[in-house]
Design a protein around this motif. Sequence first.
Motif, PDB file in Angstrom:
ATOM      1  N   TRP A 118      50.204 -57.438  41.220  1.00 20.41           N
ATOM      2  CA  TRP A 118      51.262 -56.657  41.588  1.00 20.41           C
ATOM      3  C   TRP A 118      51.007 -55.309  41.686  1.00 20.41           C
ATOM      4  CZ3 TRP A 118      50.425 -58.978  36.961  1.00 20.41           C
ATOM      5  CH2 TRP A 118      50.818 -57.872  35.677  1.00 20.41           C
ATOM      6  N   LEU A 119      52.367 -54.630  42.243  1.00 22.73           N
ATOM      7  CA  LEU A 119      52.359 -53.130  42.086  1.00 22.73           C
ATOM      8  C   LEU A 119      53.325 -52.679  41.220  1.00 22.73           C
ATOM      9  CD1 LEU A 119      51.986 -52.340  45.964  1.00 22.73           C
ATOM     10  CD2 LEU A 119      50.077 -52.518  44.233  1.00 22.73           C
ATOM     11  N   ASP A 120      53.206 -51.698  40.361  1.00 24.08           N
ATOM     12  CA  ASP A 120      53.996 -51.221  39.352  1.00 24.08           C
ATOM     13  C   ASP A 120      53.892 -49.775  39.554  1.00 24.08           C
ATOM     14  OD1 ASP A 120      55.981 -51.250  37.219  1.00 24.08           O
ATOM     15  OD2 ASP A 120      54.709 -52.499  36.114  1.00 24.08           O
ATOM     16  N   THR A 121      54.970 -49.100  38.521  1.00 18.99           N
ATOM     17  CA  THR A 121      54.856 -47.621  38.461  1.00 18.99           C
ATOM     18  C   THR A 121      54.624 -47.127  37.235  1.00 18.99           C
ATOM     19  OG1 THR A 121      56.972 -47.457  40.153  1.00 18.99           O
ATOM     20  CG2 THR A 121      56.556 -45.692  38.883  1.00 18.99           C
ATOM     21  N   ALA A 122      53.591 -46.388  37.236  1.00 21.62           N
ATOM     22  CA  ALA A 122      52.855 -45.710  35.987  1.00 21.62           C
ATOM     23  C   ALA A 122      54.134 -44.570  35.403  1.00 21.62           C
ATOM     24  CB  ALA A 122      51.686 -44.945  36.266  1.00 21.62           C
ATOM     25  N   PRO A 123      53.802 -44.364  34.058  1.00 20.45           N
ATOM     26  CA  PRO A 123      54.714 -43.451  33.618  1.00 20.45           C
ATOM     27  C   PRO A 123      54.872 -41.913  34.073  1.00 20.45           C
ATOM     28  CG  PRO A 123      53.593 -44.593  32.088  1.00 20.45           C
ATOM     29  CD  PRO A 123      53.049 -44.979  33.010  1.00 20.45           C
ATOM     30  N   THR A 124      53.784 -41.739  34.861  1.00 22.83           N
ATOM     31  CA  THR A 124      53.806 -40.529  35.577  1.00 22.83           C
ATOM     32  C   THR A 124      54.382 -40.650  36.890  1.00 22.83           C
ATOM     33  OG1 THR A 124      51.642 -41.051  36.947  1.00 22.83           O
ATOM     34  CG2 THR A 124      51.377 -39.990  34.672  1.00 22.83           C
ATOM     35  N   GLY A 125      55.028 -41.630  37.348  1.00 20.48           N
ATOM     36  CA  GLY A 125      55.517 -42.021  38.573  1.00 20.48           C
ATOM     37  C   GLY A 125      54.757 -42.304  39.601  1.00 20.48           C
ATOM     38  N   ALA A 126      53.321 -42.422  39.395  1.00 25.49           N
ATOM     39  CA  ALA A 126      52.196 -42.922  40.477  1.00 25.49           C
ATOM     40  C   ALA A 126      52.410 -44.521  40.596  1.00 25.49           C
ATOM     41  CB  ALA A 126      51.101 -42.326  39.870  1.00 25.49           C
TER      42      ALA A 126
ATOM     43  N   VAL B  98      43.799 -49.451  38.379  1.00 22.48           N
ATOM     44  CA  VAL B  98      44.260 -50.802  38.250  1.00 22.48           C
ATOM     45  C   VAL B  98      44.268 -50.930  36.859  1.00 22.48           C
ATOM     46  CG1 VAL B  98      43.776 -53.243  38.638  1.00 22.48           C
ATOM     47  CG2 VAL B  98      43.053 -51.512  40.267  1.00 22.48           C
ATOM     48  N   ALA B  99      45.509 -51.485  36.340  1.00 21.86           N
ATOM     49  CA  ALA B  99      45.764 -51.778  35.256  1.00 21.86           C
ATOM     50  C   ALA B  99      45.316 -53.375  34.980  1.00 21.86           C
ATOM     51  CB  ALA B  99      47.326 -51.597  34.589  1.00 21.86           C
ATOM     52  N   LEU B 100      44.158 -53.637  34.174  1.00 29.81           N
ATOM     53  CA  LEU B 100      43.743 -54.908  34.067  1.00 29.81           C
ATOM     54  C   LEU B 100      44.471 -55.466  32.645  1.00 29.81           C
ATOM     55  CD1 LEU B 100      41.969 -57.122  35.006  1.00 29.81           C
ATOM     56  CD2 LEU B 100      40.050 -55.975  34.001  1.00 29.81           C
ATOM     57  N   VAL B 101      45.109 -56.600  32.588  1.00 28.85           N
ATOM     58  CA  VAL B 101      45.653 -57.182  31.647  1.00 28.85           C
ATOM     59  C   VAL B 101      45.201 -58.616  31.748  1.00 28.85           C
ATOM     60  CG1 VAL B 101      47.894 -57.723  30.521  1.00 28.85           C
ATOM     61  CG2 VAL B 101      47.771 -55.874  32.193  1.00 28.85           C
ATOM     62  N   LEU B 102      44.577 -58.776  30.215  1.00 27.18           N
ATOM     63  CA  LEU B 102      44.005 -60.074  29.895  1.00 27.18           C
ATOM     64  C   LEU B 102      44.888 -61.030  29.001  1.00 27.18           C
ATOM     65  CD1 LEU B 102      40.563 -61.346  29.758  1.00 27.18           C
ATOM     66  CD2 LEU B 102      41.847 -61.571  27.611  1.00 27.18           C
ATOM     67  N   GLY B 103      45.477 -62.145  29.091  1.00 21.93           N
ATOM     68  CA  GLY B 103      46.333 -62.856  28.366  1.00 21.93           C
ATOM     69  C   GLY B 103      45.510 -63.752  27.528  1.00 21.93           C
TER      70      GLY B 103
END
Length: 158
Positions: A25-33, A119-124
């Motif tokens: 999915w697409l999200d917004t980083a704290p920087t706004g990017a 890419v923010a890679l998240v592993l559950g």
Amino acid sequence: MLTPSRAESFAPSAGLIASLATTTWLDTAPTGATLCCLLLVPQPPRSSYETPTVIEQRMHAVADALRLGPATVPPPDIGPRLRLITLTEVALRFDGIPYRKRIPAGRPWTLLLGQGTTVALVLGLDPLPRSATPAEIDAYLDRATLRWRLLFGHTRTQ
């Protein structure tokens, strides 16, 4: 049957890598990017051998092969690990094993990836069925965040 007590005892196999469910999915980083996000999760157990402990050990081995870190520190830069295969599919590279995880993704996601978007890679660590709806994925992420059951890293294309 003996169960190894350490995650290092479980080398991620081709079967384990192939069995991981993925969501992008697409999200917004704290920087706004704009930030591309990728979630990797194990599947629910298929046998009595696949206990929650075994599943977690396997996922820690996967996290080690990706050099992911805990949520208690800023996510590490795990280097370039993604390669565009088609306009709707990428491959994820792991350290120390020859296998790649093929990941379907929407065209906007792959277009941004091709432009160098992080890419923010998240592993559950806990299972989630491939059939999970977006609402179920959000609930999973909320629960896993509260219970410190996610590992993180930042990556990009090779």
